[in-house]
Design a protein around this motif. Structure first.
Motif, PDB file in Angstrom:
ATOM      1  N   ARG A   1      57.472 -15.637  12.094  1.00 42.49           N
ATOM      2  CA  ARG A   1      56.258 -15.378  11.325  1.00 42.49           C
ATOM      3  C   ARG A   1      55.417 -16.656  11.220  1.00 42.49           C
ATOM      4  NH1 ARG A   1      58.537 -13.745   7.130  1.00 42.49           N
ATOM      5  NH2 ARG A   1      58.629 -11.543   7.708  1.00 42.49           N
ATOM      6  N   GLY A   2      56.094 -17.777  10.978  1.00 39.72           N
ATOM      7  CA  GLY A   2      55.380 -19.050  10.936  1.00 39.72           C
ATOM      8  C   GLY A   2      54.783 -19.409  12.280  1.00 39.72           C
ATOM      9  N   ASN A   3      55.479 -19.058  13.342  1.00 36.96           N
ATOM     10  CA  ASN A   3      54.969 -19.334  14.682  1.00 36.96           C
ATOM     11  C   ASN A   3      53.682 -18.567  14.955  1.00 36.96           C
ATOM     12  OD1 ASN A   3      55.020 -20.344  17.367  1.00 36.96           O
ATOM     13  ND2 ASN A   3      55.865 -18.408  18.068  1.00 36.96           N
ATOM     14  N   LEU A   4      53.621 -17.321  14.495  1.00 36.80           N
ATOM     15  CA  LEU A   4      52.406 -16.520  14.677  1.00 36.80           C
ATOM     16  C   LEU A   4      51.232 -17.104  13.912  1.00 36.80           C
ATOM     17  CD1 LEU A   4      53.864 -12.886  14.473  1.00 36.80           C
ATOM     18  CD2 LEU A   4      53.049 -14.095  16.505  1.00 36.80           C
ATOM     19  N   LYS A   5      51.508 -17.645  12.716  1.00 38.42           N
ATOM     20  CA  LYS A   5      50.439 -18.247  11.923  1.00 38.42           C
ATOM     21  C   LYS A   5      49.878 -19.492  12.589  1.00 38.42           C
ATOM     22  CE  LYS A   5      52.083 -16.607   7.424  1.00 38.42           C
ATOM     23  NZ  LYS A   5      52.612 -17.008   6.089  1.00 38.42           N
ATOM     24  N   LYS A   6      50.679 -20.147  13.404  1.00 35.41           N
ATOM     25  CA  LYS A   6      50.251 -21.376  14.041  1.00 35.41           C
ATOM     26  C   LYS A   6      49.455 -21.149  15.324  1.00 35.41           C
ATOM     27  CE  LYS A   6      54.047 -24.281  12.363  1.00 35.41           C
ATOM     28  NZ  LYS A   6      53.331 -25.462  11.915  1.00 35.41           N
ATOM     29  N   GLU A   7      49.345 -19.903  15.766  1.00 38.46           N
ATOM     30  CA  GLU A   7      48.703 -19.632  17.050  1.00 38.46           C
ATOM     31  C   GLU A   7      47.269 -20.140  17.104  1.00 38.46           C
ATOM     32  OE1 GLU A   7      49.846 -18.567  19.891  1.00 38.46           O
ATOM     33  OE2 GLU A   7      51.839 -18.535  19.051  1.00 38.46           O
ATOM     34  N   ASP A   8      46.544 -20.065  15.957  1.00 40.44           N
ATOM     35  CA  ASP A   8      45.135 -20.456  15.944  1.00 40.44           C
ATOM     36  C   ASP A   8      44.942 -21.907  15.529  1.00 40.44           C
ATOM     37  OD1 ASP A   8      44.362 -17.898  16.707  1.00 40.44           O
ATOM     38  OD2 ASP A   8      44.292 -17.186  14.635  1.00 40.44           O
ATOM     39  N   GLN A   9      46.022 -22.650  15.334  1.00 42.47           N
ATOM     40  CA  GLN A   9      45.923 -24.032  14.902  1.00 42.47           C
ATOM     41  C   GLN A   9      46.177 -24.963  16.069  1.00 42.47           C
ATOM     42  OE1 GLN A   9      48.809 -23.229  11.462  1.00 42.47           O
ATOM     43  NE2 GLN A   9      47.531 -24.861  10.643  1.00 42.47           N
ATOM     44  N   GLN A  10      45.259 -25.881  16.291  1.00 36.21           N
ATOM     45  CA  GLN A  10      45.453 -26.850  17.360  1.00 36.21           C
ATOM     46  C   GLN A  10      46.159 -28.092  16.833  1.00 36.21           C
ATOM     47  OE1 GLN A  10      41.904 -27.961  19.453  1.00 36.21           O
ATOM     48  NE2 GLN A  10      42.999 -29.126  20.999  1.00 36.21           N
ATOM     49  N   TRP A  11      45.989 -28.377  15.543  1.00 35.04           N
ATOM     50  CA  TRP A  11      46.604 -29.548  14.927  1.00 35.04           C
ATOM     51  C   TRP A  11      47.186 -29.154  13.578  1.00 35.04           C
ATOM     52  CZ3 TRP A  11      46.811 -33.480  18.252  1.00 35.04           C
ATOM     53  CH2 TRP A  11      45.849 -33.531  19.268  1.00 35.04           C
ATOM     54  N   VAL A  12      48.323 -29.755  13.236  1.00 32.45           N
ATOM     55  CA  VAL A  12      48.943 -29.532  11.936  1.00 32.45           C
ATOM     56  C   VAL A  12      49.360 -30.877  11.373  1.00 32.45           C
ATOM     57  CG1 VAL A  12      49.774 -27.216  12.497  1.00 32.45           C
ATOM     58  CG2 VAL A  12      51.233 -29.197  12.953  1.00 32.45           C
ATOM     59  N   ALA A  13      49.533 -30.936  10.053  1.00 33.17           N
ATOM     60  CA  ALA A  13      50.012 -32.157   9.429  1.00 33.17           C
ATOM     61  C   ALA A  13      51.492 -32.347   9.746  1.00 33.17           C
ATOM     62  CB  ALA A  13      49.784 -32.099   7.923  1.00 33.17           C
ATOM     63  N   LEU A  14      51.929 -33.608   9.779  1.00 30.85           N
ATOM     64  CA  LEU A  14      53.331 -33.901  10.054  1.00 30.85           C
ATOM     65  C   LEU A  14      54.235 -33.273   9.005  1.00 30.85           C
ATOM     66  CD1 LEU A  14      55.543 -35.346  11.642  1.00 30.85           C
ATOM     67  CD2 LEU A  14      55.046 -37.417  10.319  1.00 30.85           C
ATOM     68  N   SER A  15      53.781 -33.245   7.754  1.00 24.43           N
ATOM     69  CA  SER A  15      54.590 -32.636   6.693  1.00 24.43           C
ATOM     70  C   SER A  15      54.833 -31.159   6.964  1.00 24.43           C
ATOM     71  CB  SER A  15      53.878 -32.806   5.339  1.00 24.43           C
ATOM     72  OG  SER A  15      52.584 -32.222   5.374  1.00 24.43           O
ATOM     73  N   GLU A  16      53.790 -30.449   7.454  1.00 28.14           N
ATOM     74  CA  GLU A  16      53.947 -29.028   7.776  1.00 28.14           C
ATOM     75  C   GLU A  16      54.870 -28.834   8.966  1.00 28.14           C
ATOM     76  OE1 GLU A  16      51.127 -25.228   9.104  1.00 28.14           O
ATOM     77  OE2 GLU A  16      50.222 -27.072   8.325  1.00 28.14           O
ATOM     78  N   GLU A  17      54.760 -29.719   9.959  1.00 29.40           N
ATOM     79  CA  GLU A  17      55.623 -29.622  11.134  1.00 29.40           C
ATOM     80  C   GLU A  17      57.087 -29.870  10.758  1.00 29.40           C
ATOM     81  OE1 GLU A  17      56.167 -29.241  15.453  1.00 29.40           O
ATOM     82  OE2 GLU A  17      54.736 -28.559  13.943  1.00 29.40           O
ATOM     83  N   LEU A  18      57.324 -30.803   9.833  1.00 24.38           N
ATOM     84  CA  LEU A  18      58.691 -31.082   9.398  1.00 24.38           C
ATOM     85  C   LEU A  18      59.274 -29.906   8.618  1.00 24.38           C
ATOM     86  CD1 LEU A  18      58.467 -34.846   8.365  1.00 24.38           C
ATOM     87  CD2 LEU A  18      59.558 -33.880  10.399  1.00 24.38           C
ATOM     88  N   GLN A  19      58.447 -29.237   7.796  1.00 25.88           N
ATOM     89  CA  GLN A  19      58.916 -28.047   7.084  1.00 25.88           C
ATOM     90  C   GLN A  19      59.304 -26.955   8.071  1.00 25.88           C
ATOM     91  OE1 GLN A  19      55.765 -26.953   4.414  1.00 25.88           O
ATOM     92  NE2 GLN A  19      56.070 -28.710   3.060  1.00 25.88           N
ATOM     93  N   TYR A  20      58.492 -26.795   9.100  1.00 23.05           N
ATOM     94  CA  TYR A  20      58.779 -25.804  10.132  1.00 23.05           C
ATOM     95  C   TYR A  20      60.061 -26.170  10.884  1.00 23.05           C
ATOM     96  CZ  TYR A  20      57.406 -22.300  13.613  1.00 23.05           C
ATOM     97  OH  TYR A  20      57.348 -21.201  14.431  1.00 23.05           O
ATOM     98  N   LEU A  21      60.238 -27.481  11.116  1.00 20.08           N
ATOM     99  CA  LEU A  21      61.441 -27.955  11.799  1.00 20.08           C
ATOM    100  C   LEU A  21      62.693 -27.701  10.951  1.00 20.08           C
ATOM    101  CD1 LEU A  21      62.579 -29.454  14.269  1.00 20.08           C
ATOM    102  CD2 LEU A  21      62.222 -31.589  13.019  1.00 20.08           C
ATOM    103  N   GLU A  22      62.561 -27.869   9.639  1.00 16.40           N
ATOM    104  CA  GLU A  22      63.696 -27.602   8.737  1.00 16.40           C
ATOM    105  C   GLU A  22      64.127 -26.144   8.838  1.00 16.40           C
ATOM    106  OE1 GLU A  22      65.529 -29.498   6.972  1.00 16.40           O
ATOM    107  OE2 GLU A  22      64.451 -31.285   6.325  1.00 16.40           O
ATOM    108  N   LEU A  23      63.162 -25.241   8.952  1.00 16.76           N
ATOM    109  CA  LEU A  23      63.481 -23.824   9.090  1.00 16.76           C
ATOM    110  C   LEU A  23      64.244 -23.569  10.385  1.00 16.76           C
ATOM    111  CD1 LEU A  23      63.173 -20.985   7.922  1.00 16.76           C
ATOM    112  CD2 LEU A  23      60.945 -20.825   9.060  1.00 16.76           C
ATOM    113  N   TYR A  24      63.808 -24.229  11.454  1.00 18.09           N
ATOM    114  CA  TYR A  24      64.520 -24.111  12.736  1.00 18.09           C
ATOM    115  C   TYR A  24      65.941 -24.666  12.618  1.00 18.09           C
ATOM    116  CZ  TYR A  24      66.124 -25.697  17.289  1.00 18.09           C
ATOM    117  OH  TYR A  24      66.882 -25.972  18.390  1.00 18.09           O
ATOM    118  N   LEU A  25      66.086 -25.815  11.966  1.00 16.13           N
ATOM    119  CA  LEU A  25      67.404 -26.429  11.829  1.00 16.13           C
ATOM    120  C   LEU A  25      68.342 -25.575  10.976  1.00 16.13           C
ATOM    121  CD1 LEU A  25      66.387 -30.178  11.435  1.00 16.13           C
ATOM    122  CD2 LEU A  25      67.574 -29.129  13.370  1.00 16.13           C
TER     123      LEU A  25
END
Length: 349
Positions: free
Chosen positions: A203-227
């Protein structure tokens, strides 16, 4: 189609001022030859109006037909023919008009004597306007071609970036589904938990489809979900250590950049061993770059990590090149039994 130079307000203003100045100079010159001021002014206004109109007509029509490099001699012929037509028209208008004035006696003879000089001047004026128009339209055409090439390259890059991003989710999805399948019988609770986490991840991946850039904090939160998903797969064997300088959290980077790198680290760190493995992730700001290091241990006897190995690192390197046109933003190092992936993201400060 290239726009006419006369459609530009600044160019049109210069064009008008040029002919006004030239008409004044021609009037002064005719007066110095002995013509009365009224005759000189009439001659100058009529002839320069015709030349200006003809030059404007010629320039506007060149947007529909522009001689190619091997046919530039057409400009010479057009300028010669148009100059002759302008002078004949001037004579047809000026001679009857000025001869009819009380002080216009002898003007016809003066016009005929000045014909060669008039022709040379008109030819130079028309020729200069033709050359300027060719340069203008050639420049406009080159800019349009450059813009079309840039647009085509941009669209191609966007399409390739989109394709790379679309490949990331299925690549991870298949691995996760295999793990869920293995857990369904032996550990159904963990399988349900993993399905929920996978759902949140996608679901988070779908939300990112229209984003070309994200903050590092958001990317780390997404990474935590993957981990969290991977920790369900590997249990106590997988642990992570994430450290990030506080000033880096707001820095921008492409979305889903870290997940393939960490997936690559897990692949080389855990797949060929039964021991516990710790993945270290460090982020800091360095010389206008966000520098992110992902470090994992590996067994040199069973694993052979190489630069660019696997889909993950290959896709990251390609994405970075498409975004920044630089091949040096992804680096891998091997130090004894430690494999380190370093990625640097330029920041505008």
């Amino acid at each position: 189609m290239a726009r006419s130079p006369l459609s530009t307000g600044k160019f049109l203003l210069i064009f008008i001022f040029w002919w006004a100045i030239w008409a004044f100079l021609q009037s002064s010159l005719l007066i110095s030859f002995g013509l009365r001021a009224t005759i000189a002014l009439t001659d100058s206004v009529v002839s320069n109006s015709l030349i200006a109109f003809s030059c404007g007509f010629l320039s506007n029509n060149m947007q529909y037909y522009l001689p190619k490099k091997d046919r530039y001699w057409y400009i010479l012929l057009i300028s010669l023919a148009l100059s002759g037509i302008i002078l004949l028209t001037c004579k047809a208008i000026l001679v009857p008009l000025i001869t009819g004035l009380t002080d216009g006696v002898g003007y016809a003879q003066f016009f005929n004597r000045s014909w060669p000089v008039r022709f040379d001047i008109v030819f130079l004026q028309v020729g200069c306007m033709s050359i300027l128009s060719v340069l203008w339209y050639s420049s406009e055409e080159e800019q349009e071609n450059t813009q079309r090439r840039n647009d085509a390259e941009r669209l191609a890059k966007e399409a390739e970036l989109f394709k790379l991003r679309q490949q990331l989710a299925p690549h991870f999805l298949f691995n996760s589904l295999n793990s869920i399948s293995a857990l369904v019988v032996s550990r159904p609770e963990q399988a349900r938990k993993m399905i929920q986490q996978l759902s949140d991840f996608l679901r988070g991946n779908l939300k990112k489809e229209d984003q070309q850039w994200v903050a590092l904090s958001e990317e780390l939160q997404y990474l935590e979900l993957y981990l969290d998903i991977e920790k369900v797969r590997f249990g106590h064997r997988l642990s992570t250590d994430i450290t990030c300088e506080e000033g880096c959290l707001g820095m921008k980077l492409p979305p889903m950049l870290l997940q393939p790198i960490v997936e690559n680290a897990i692949k080389f760190g855990l797949y060929d061993t039964t021991e516990a493995v710790s993945i270290t992730i460090r982020a800091r700001f360095e010389n206008n770059y966000v520098r992110i290091e992902v470090e994992n241990p590996f067994d040199p006897e069973t694993s052979r990590p190489k630069k660019g190995t696997g889909f993950g690192l290959t896709s990251i390197q390609r994405r970075l090149y498409l975004l920044f046109a630089r091949p040096d933003l992804l680096e891998t190092r091997v130090d004894k039994n430690l494999f380190t992936t370093i990625v640097r993201i330029p920041q505008q400060v």
